[in-house]
Design a protein around this motif. Structure first.
Motif, PDB file in Angstrom:
ATOM      1  N   ASN A 178       0.816  -1.217   0.000  1.00  0.00           N
ATOM      2  CA  ASN A 178       0.000   0.000   0.000  1.00  0.00           C
ATOM      3  C   ASN A 178       0.856   1.277   0.000  1.00  0.00           C
ATOM      4  O   ASN A 178       0.384   2.349   0.373  1.00  0.00           O
ATOM      5  CB  ASN A 178      -0.969   0.027   1.190  1.00  0.00           C
ATOM      6  CG  ASN A 178      -2.191   0.889   0.900  1.00  0.00           C
ATOM      7  OD1 ASN A 178      -2.699   0.894  -0.222  1.00  0.00           O
ATOM      8  ND2 ASN A 178      -2.646   1.627   1.901  1.00  0.00           N
ATOM      9  N   GLN A 179       2.124   1.147  -0.415  1.00  0.00           N
ATOM     10  CA  GLN A 179       3.032   2.290  -0.471  1.00  0.00           C
ATOM     11  C   GLN A 179       3.255   2.730  -1.924  1.00  0.00           C
ATOM     12  O   GLN A 179       3.138   1.927  -2.862  1.00  0.00           O
ATOM     13  CB  GLN A 179       4.386   1.936   0.151  1.00  0.00           C
ATOM     14  CG  GLN A 179       4.335   1.635   1.640  1.00  0.00           C
ATOM     15  CD  GLN A 179       3.966   2.855   2.460  1.00  0.00           C
ATOM     16  OE1 GLN A 179       4.261   3.984   2.108  1.00  0.00           O
ATOM     17  NE2 GLN A 179       3.297   2.620   3.595  1.00  0.00           N
ATOM     18  N   ALA A 180       3.558   4.023  -2.093  1.00  0.00           N
ATOM     19  CA  ALA A 180       3.816   4.557  -3.437  1.00  0.00           C
ATOM     20  C   ALA A 180       5.193   4.128  -3.929  1.00  0.00           C
ATOM     21  O   ALA A 180       6.160   4.121  -3.159  1.00  0.00           O
ATOM     22  CB  ALA A 180       3.729   6.078  -3.415  1.00  0.00           C
ATOM     23  N   LYS A 181       5.258   3.801  -5.197  1.00  0.00           N
ATOM     24  CA  LYS A 181       6.520   3.442  -5.828  1.00  0.00           C
ATOM     25  C   LYS A 181       6.608   4.143  -7.179  1.00  0.00           C
ATOM     26  O   LYS A 181       5.583   4.471  -7.792  1.00  0.00           O
ATOM     27  CB  LYS A 181       6.651   1.930  -5.992  1.00  0.00           C
ATOM     28  CG  LYS A 181       6.914   1.200  -4.670  1.00  0.00           C
ATOM     29  CD  LYS A 181       7.107  -0.286  -4.872  1.00  0.00           C
ATOM     30  CE  LYS A 181       7.676  -0.958  -3.616  1.00  0.00           C
ATOM     31  NZ  LYS A 181       6.924  -0.674  -2.391  1.00  0.00           N
ATOM     32  N   GLY A 182       7.837   4.383  -7.627  1.00  0.00           N
ATOM     33  CA  GLY A 182       8.055   5.062  -8.895  1.00  0.00           C
ATOM     34  C   GLY A 182       8.700   4.149  -9.915  1.00  0.00           C
ATOM     35  O   GLY A 182       9.537   3.300  -9.558  1.00  0.00           O
ATOM     36  N   PHE A 183       8.319   4.329 -11.194  1.00  0.00           N
ATOM     37  CA  PHE A 183       8.820   3.459 -12.253  1.00  0.00           C
ATOM     38  C   PHE A 183       9.262   4.279 -13.470  1.00  0.00           C
ATOM     39  O   PHE A 183       8.666   5.311 -13.794  1.00  0.00           O
ATOM     40  CB  PHE A 183       7.735   2.462 -12.684  1.00  0.00           C
ATOM     41  CG  PHE A 183       7.308   1.530 -11.583  1.00  0.00           C
ATOM     42  CD1 PHE A 183       7.937   0.313 -11.393  1.00  0.00           C
ATOM     43  CD2 PHE A 183       6.275   1.893 -10.717  1.00  0.00           C
ATOM     44  CE1 PHE A 183       7.546  -0.541 -10.368  1.00  0.00           C
ATOM     45  CE2 PHE A 183       5.877   1.050  -9.689  1.00  0.00           C
ATOM     46  CZ  PHE A 183       6.512  -0.176  -9.510  1.00  0.00           C
ATOM     47  N   LEU A 184      10.301   3.790 -14.128  1.00  0.00           N
ATOM     48  CA  LEU A 184      10.780   4.367 -15.370  1.00  0.00           C
ATOM     49  C   LEU A 184      10.135   3.609 -16.521  1.00  0.00           C
ATOM     50  O   LEU A 184      10.554   2.507 -16.868  1.00  0.00           O
ATOM     51  CB  LEU A 184      12.312   4.250 -15.455  1.00  0.00           C
ATOM     52  CG  LEU A 184      13.094   5.011 -14.396  1.00  0.00           C
ATOM     53  CD1 LEU A 184      14.477   4.401 -14.206  1.00  0.00           C
ATOM     54  CD2 LEU A 184      13.205   6.473 -14.785  1.00  0.00           C
ATOM     55  N   VAL A 185       9.086   4.181 -17.079  1.00  0.00           N
ATOM     56  CA  VAL A 185       8.392   3.534 -18.196  1.00  0.00           C
ATOM     57  C   VAL A 185       8.937   4.121 -19.492  1.00  0.00           C
ATOM     58  O   VAL A 185       8.866   5.331 -19.723  1.00  0.00           O
ATOM     59  CB  VAL A 185       6.872   3.734 -18.107  1.00  0.00           C
ATOM     60  CG1 VAL A 185       6.173   3.138 -19.321  1.00  0.00           C
ATOM     61  CG2 VAL A 185       6.338   3.101 -16.821  1.00  0.00           C
ATOM     62  N   ARG A 186       9.490   3.262 -20.316  1.00  0.00           N
ATOM     63  CA  ARG A 186      10.146   3.707 -21.533  1.00  0.00           C
ATOM     64  C   ARG A 186       9.148   3.887 -22.676  1.00  0.00           C
ATOM     65  O   ARG A 186       8.122   3.223 -22.737  1.00  0.00           O
ATOM     66  CB  ARG A 186      11.233   2.706 -21.944  1.00  0.00           C
ATOM     67  CG  ARG A 186      12.311   2.534 -20.885  1.00  0.00           C
ATOM     68  CD  ARG A 186      13.187   1.318 -21.134  1.00  0.00           C
ATOM     69  NE  ARG A 186      14.091   1.083 -20.022  1.00  0.00           N
ATOM     70  CZ  ARG A 186      15.388   1.433 -20.016  1.00  0.00           C
ATOM     71  NH1 ARG A 186      15.915   2.015 -21.085  1.00  0.00           N
ATOM     72  NH2 ARG A 186      16.142   1.196 -18.962  1.00  0.00           N
ATOM     73  N   LYS A 187       9.478   4.806 -23.565  1.00  0.00           N
ATOM     74  CA  LYS A 187       8.644   5.071 -24.734  1.00  0.00           C
ATOM     75  C   LYS A 187       8.437   3.780 -25.528  1.00  0.00           C
ATOM     76  O   LYS A 187       9.380   3.041 -25.785  1.00  0.00           O
ATOM     77  CB  LYS A 187       9.323   6.126 -25.616  1.00  0.00           C
ATOM     78  CG  LYS A 187       8.508   6.584 -26.804  1.00  0.00           C
ATOM     79  CD  LYS A 187       9.255   7.691 -27.542  1.00  0.00           C
ATOM     80  CE  LYS A 187       8.430   8.264 -28.684  1.00  0.00           C
ATOM     81  NZ  LYS A 187       9.167   9.373 -29.364  1.00  0.00           N
ATOM     82  N   GLY A 188       7.197   3.526 -25.893  1.00  0.00           N
ATOM     83  CA  GLY A 188       6.893   2.327 -26.676  1.00  0.00           C
ATOM     84  C   GLY A 188       6.644   1.086 -25.844  1.00  0.00           C
ATOM     85  O   GLY A 188       6.386  -0.001 -26.396  1.00  0.00           O
ATOM     86  N   ASN A 189       6.681   1.219 -24.521  1.00  0.00           N
ATOM     87  CA  ASN A 189       6.436   0.068 -23.659  1.00  0.00           C
ATOM     88  C   ASN A 189       5.007  -0.442 -23.881  1.00  0.00           C
ATOM     89  O   ASN A 189       4.054   0.333 -23.775  1.00  0.00           O
ATOM     90  CB  ASN A 189       6.629   0.488 -22.194  1.00  0.00           C
ATOM     91  CG  ASN A 189       6.708  -0.701 -21.251  1.00  0.00           C
ATOM     92  OD1 ASN A 189       6.000  -1.685 -21.405  1.00  0.00           O
ATOM     93  ND2 ASN A 189       7.566  -0.597 -20.263  1.00  0.00           N
ATOM     94  N   PRO A 190       4.817  -1.728 -24.186  1.00  0.00           N
ATOM     95  CA  PRO A 190       3.463  -2.279 -24.361  1.00  0.00           C
ATOM     96  C   PRO A 190       2.627  -2.053 -23.105  1.00  0.00           C
ATOM     97  O   PRO A 190       3.106  -2.195 -21.978  1.00  0.00           O
ATOM     98  CB  PRO A 190       3.713  -3.774 -24.592  1.00  0.00           C
ATOM     99  CG  PRO A 190       5.099  -3.833 -25.155  1.00  0.00           C
ATOM    100  CD  PRO A 190       5.862  -2.744 -24.450  1.00  0.00           C
ATOM    101  N   GLY A 191       1.366  -1.672 -23.308  1.00  0.00           N
ATOM    102  CA  GLY A 191       0.478  -1.414 -22.192  1.00  0.00           C
ATOM    103  C   GLY A 191       0.438   0.041 -21.780  1.00  0.00           C
ATOM    104  O   GLY A 191      -0.343   0.415 -20.899  1.00  0.00           O
ATOM    105  N   TYR A 192       1.281   0.875 -22.424  1.00  0.00           N
ATOM    106  CA  TYR A 192       1.299   2.311 -22.128  1.00  0.00           C
ATOM    107  C   TYR A 192       0.691   3.062 -23.314  1.00  0.00           C
ATOM    108  O   TYR A 192       1.096   2.878 -24.455  1.00  0.00           O
ATOM    109  CB  TYR A 192       2.736   2.789 -21.907  1.00  0.00           C
ATOM    110  CG  TYR A 192       2.872   4.302 -21.824  1.00  0.00           C
ATOM    111  CD1 TYR A 192       2.697   4.968 -20.623  1.00  0.00           C
ATOM    112  CD2 TYR A 192       3.171   5.063 -22.960  1.00  0.00           C
ATOM    113  CE1 TYR A 192       2.815   6.345 -20.539  1.00  0.00           C
ATOM    114  CE2 TYR A 192       3.291   6.445 -22.894  1.00  0.00           C
ATOM    115  CZ  TYR A 192       3.113   7.081 -21.688  1.00  0.00           C
ATOM    116  OH  TYR A 192       3.229   8.443 -21.619  1.00  0.00           O
TER     117      TYR A 192
END
Length: 453
Positions: free
Chosen positions: A249-263
């Protein structure tokens, strides 16, 4: 310091010069180079220049003072290096951005062609240490935000999202490997960043009500949810996605790259403010992100808040720049616009508006300058940043309103710039925490009681 004493001498002498003519000349000269040359003059040469300016003033007609929103000369506190950076940014904004600002704002498109030119200024990540960053000061970062916003708040927002929120998330919360991978190329603007925290159903209450979720499965994380109002997201190379871990239940940060499937990022249309900024509605559907792309030092919303605290000061500087741009545009207009046979700047009611605008500007500059000094000293708190955001965004609203008023009907026309400042001020008023939320942060600090719930 001696250099700036000389500059101040020349500044006061030049009040006798024909500034209409001087303003035209200033657009064609290398001002940092001129300032450097003035600083190298000896006393004899300085006296000669003084005599030349004085004689020119005597031969000319009644001269008008320059259009300058820095009424208390705060810029004299800058070092020569800082002043040169300031003038470099100002020249870039006035020559490269100002001529195209209204057109792109009207079309709601972003001038991608300015990114390489902006990168050449070497001002990205200006206060960070290492990774190719200039490692200057937060005061300098604020001055840069003011100069960019003075011409176009949209470009300042683009820059603040990339250099502040996105790079700042990696700088404060990333592993050394993540910093080495992203920060050098983001500093050169070879890769552009975005920061995704706000959601369609959750803005101010995102700390405890984040709906975007993440769940670890093996060495991957599965992300689901939506983010809204995300600047740069339609073309960014890396997007910092904040999500709530369903297990902790804690906040986390992610590096989502351009073109990542599902984005998926869809441009938000029909905005009345910051139209040049490419804000997006992001939909994340079973988006898989490797553990190596999770921000390793982001383990709760307190870590997210560190990024917001660092960048909120910059938004206060943006508010100052927006107000300054509106004031200087309006002042210039009142000197040229004639009614009843004379410039409207000669009328008492117009001067009253101009003076109240300038008073707001001067108070804002004092506040944000001290705010960034605290940040440079490592003393900045949430309540410091929040008070500046509250005050400056409110005063900006007042300044742009008065700027529009002294311009009459022309104040609503895009060609006179003030209409754009009026609209963009509304976005500044809301983002990086609304007036109400920032007020409660300060209220909690001074009373000891939390009134959030």
């Amino acid at each position: 310091m001696e250099f700036f004493k000389k500059i101040k001498q020349i500044t006061h002498l030049m009040k006798q010069v024909d500034f209409a003519e001087l303003n035209e000349i200033s657009e064609k000269i290398d001002l940092p180079k001129i300032m450097k040359s003035v600083g190298e003059l000896d006393d004899t040469q300085l006296k000669g220049l003084t005599k030349l300016l004085t004689e020119k003033a005597k031969k000319g007609q009644r001269q008008l003072p320059p259009i300058d929103g820095d009424f208390y000369d705060y810029d004299l506190n800058l070092t020569q290096e800082q002043r040169e950076i300031q003038m470099k940014v100002r020249n870039f904004m006035e020559t490269e951005v100002e001529p195209i600002a209204n057109d792109y704002w009207k079309r709601a498109e972003f001038p991608m062609e300015i990114i390489p030119k902006l990168a050449e200024l070497n001002i990205t990540g200006v206060a960070y240490v290492g990774y190719g960053c200039p490692n200057l000061s937060f005061v300098m970062e604020g001055i840069i935000a003011e100069e960019i916003s003075r011409v176009d708040v949209s470009i300042s927002t683009f820059f603040g999202v990339h250099s502040g929120l996105a790079m700042g998330s990696i700088y404060l919360c990333g592993s050394e490997e993540q910093k080495q991978e992203w920060l050098p190329k983001m500093q050169k603007m070879e890769s552009i960043g975005a920061f995704a925290l706000t959601e369609p159903n959750v803005g101010s209450g995102v700390a405890g009500g984040m709906e975007t979720t993440c769940k670890k499965v093996g060495d991957e994380w599965i992300l689901n949810g939506q983010k809204k109002w995300i600047g740069n997201a339609t073309f960014a190379d890396v997007i910092i996605i904040w999500a709530r871990d369903v297990d902790s239940n804690q906040a986390k940060g992610f590096l989502v790259r351009k073109g990542n499937p599902g984005y998926k990022a869809e441009k938000i249309e029909d905005k009345m403010a910051l139209r040049t900024v490419q804000n997006a509605l992001i939909t994340i559907t079973d988006c898989k992100v490797l553990e190596s792309d999770r921000l390793q030092k982001a383990n709760s919303f307190r870590d997210t808040a560190k990024v917001l605290r660092m960048t909120r000061a910059g938004v206060a500087w943006q508010a100052l720049g927006c107000a300054r741009g509106a004031y200087e545009s309006a002042l210039k207009y009142t000197k040229k616009r004639e009614q009843f046979g004379k410039p409207i700047a000669k009328f008492q009611l117009i001067q009253n508006h101009l003076v109240e605008m300038l008073a707001n500007l001067t108070a804002m500059k004092a506040m944000v300058y001290r705010l960034s000094e605290l940040q440079d000293q490592g003393l900045l708190t949430d309540e410091h940043a929040s008070l500046a955001k509250v005050f400056c965004s409110m005063r900006t609203r007042d300044v742009v309103s008065r700027a529009r008023e002294v311009m009459g009907g022309n104040g609503i026309l895009l060609e006179y710039d003030v209409a754009r400042f009026v609209a963009d001020a509304e976005a500044i008023y809301s983002y990086e925490g609304t007036k109400e939320i920032n007020t409660l942060i300060v209220g909690r600090a001074i009373t000891g009681y939390s009134a959030f719930v």
